[in-house]
Enzyme design. Structure first.
Site, PDB file in Angstrom:
ATOM      1  N   GLY A 339     -61.865 -21.536 -53.172  1.00  0.00           N
ATOM      2  CA  GLY A 339     -62.168 -20.000 -53.955  1.00  0.00           C
ATOM      3  C   GLY A 339     -63.392 -19.661 -53.375  1.00  0.00           C
ATOM      4  O   GLY A 339     -63.478 -18.066 -53.761  1.00  0.00           O
ATOM      5  N   GLU A 362     -56.719   2.546 -32.680  1.00  0.00           N
ATOM      6  CA  GLU A 362     -56.903   3.179 -31.524  1.00  0.00           C
ATOM      7  C   GLU A 362     -55.195   2.845 -30.698  1.00  0.00           C
ATOM      8  O   GLU A 362     -54.851   1.701 -29.886  1.00  0.00           O
ATOM      9  CB  GLU A 362     -57.475   2.004 -30.016  1.00  0.00           C
TER      10      GLU A 362
END
Length: 378
Positions: A339, A362
């Site tokens: 968590g 890119e």
């Protein structure tokens, strides 16, 4: 502390190890920075990296060549400490890559400013209907008396809105498709250029949509020759695509470091998480992906530095594998945090957001697969 034993690989020289050590020391005293005001943070990072001398590696001085291994080492190190610092450095290189490779002496005066951190650059190629498909570029540059008049729109432009100058690609019409493009150097204060929209994304990143309404640029703004813009852009990406893989590699190394600290300190059923074979399997996979990515990245960089005219295949492999592997490594690190891994402010939570764009910009991952496949088939 991230593993730095890879610096002993034969890809590197003593100067690379010295550069890495100097940058590591600088990062320890300057990073991370506050991302609350992204524009201000980027301006500050560019100035600081310039003052420290690291931006001189982002472009080549007259008569020199870009050292791609240095570019990769710098991006890997910065990305491991602060993804925004990596971005600030990378855009100084990519933004002025065309000038570094093909610029005139007058245009290179701008390059000296960006290498010193006194100006911020940007690379303006993407359009609303032209991302991976560069041949579909719609922005036009019409020849007029004394120069060119540019009309069109660019989007998802990194440093858009804060850049002092843009290298912009437009259709000049010498031939159909990608062969009819040219590249221009465009100052940010050019009349007719406006920021139409600032774009917010999942990780801190200055982005904008630009509008060009009859922007006049003199003949001296043309980079290289008219009609060679596509070749010029691909030459720049050949150099900088491996550095994207290097940035991903830095993020993956940071994720592994965070994961190792977590599994050694977190206890479950009376023992550290690291004692569980399932956890050890995840750690092994992460380490394997990181080393494989590093080998591909620095193979590509070494090949370019050794004089290879083009490294299209090697660059595509490096970018594709390193960015995809980093996503998997970071995801595994987050899972091992439980968590806490999705809690805002946790390093792996930031990395989870930072890494995602690298698989797109890119040249998206699927585009790299096409590049590799075509190379193999030929």
């Amino acid at each position: 502390m991230a593993d730095r034993s890879f610096l002993d690989w034969p890809f590197f020289e003593t100067r690379h190890r010295e550069l890495s050590a100097a940058l590591e020391e600088w990062c320890a005293g300057h990073l991370p920075v506050d991302h609350g005001d992204v524009d201000a943070a980027c301006r500050g990072l560019v100035a600081a990296l310039g003052a420290a001398g690291f931006l001189r590696h982002s472009g080549a001085a007259e008569g020199e060549r870009l050292d791609v291994r240095s570019l990769c080492l710098i991006r890997e190190t910065l990305a491991r400490h602060d993804a925004l610092a990596d971005f600030a450095f990378a855009m100084q290189g990519l933004g002025m890559g065309a000038v570094s490779l093909f610029g005139t002496p007058d245009q290179r005066e701008w390059l000296e400013k960006t290498r010193a951190g006194r100006a911020i650059s940007a690379f303006a190629l993407t359009e609303p209907d032209s991302g991976s498909d560069v041949a579909n570029t719609a922005t036009t540059a019409e020849r007029v008396d004394g120069g060119w008049r540019l009309t069109g729109e660019k989007t998802y432009i990194s440093n858009g809105g804060i850049a002092d100058l843009y290298v912009i690609f437009a259709r000049t019409g010498e031939a159909p498709g990608a062969r009819g493009l040219s590249a221009f150097l465009m100052p940010a204060d050019s009349p007719g250029l406006s920021v139409a929209e600032r774009i917010e994304v999942i990780a801190p990143h200055p982005l904008a949509r630009l509008k060009l309404d009859g922007v006049f640029l003199p003949d001296s703004a043309l980079i290289g020759r008219a009609g060679e813009g596509f070749k010029l852009a691909m030459s720049v990406l050949d150099v900088f695509r491996p550095t994207v893989g290097a940035a991903a590699l830095g993020m993956a190394r940071r994720a592994l470091d965070e994961a190792l600290a977590r599994v050694k300190s977190r206890r479950i059923q009376g023992q550290p998480l690291a004692g569980l074979q399932m956890v050890q399997g995840h750690v092994a996979d992460m380490a394997l992906k990181i080393d494989a990515a590093a080998l591909l990245v620095y193979r590509a960089a070494w090949a370019k530095d050794m004089g290879a005219p083009r490294i299209t295949r090697e660059a595509a492999m490096a970018k594709l594998y390193a960015t995809e592997a980093a996503q998997q490594v970071i995801d595994a690190a987050l899972q091992l945090h439980g968590g806490d891994g999705v809690r805002k402010g946790c390093p792996v939570e930031s990395l989870y957001r930072d890494i995602r764009a690298l698989r797109i910009y890119e040249g998206a991952s699927d585009v790299q697969r096409v590049v590799i496949a075509r190379s193999v088939l030929e």
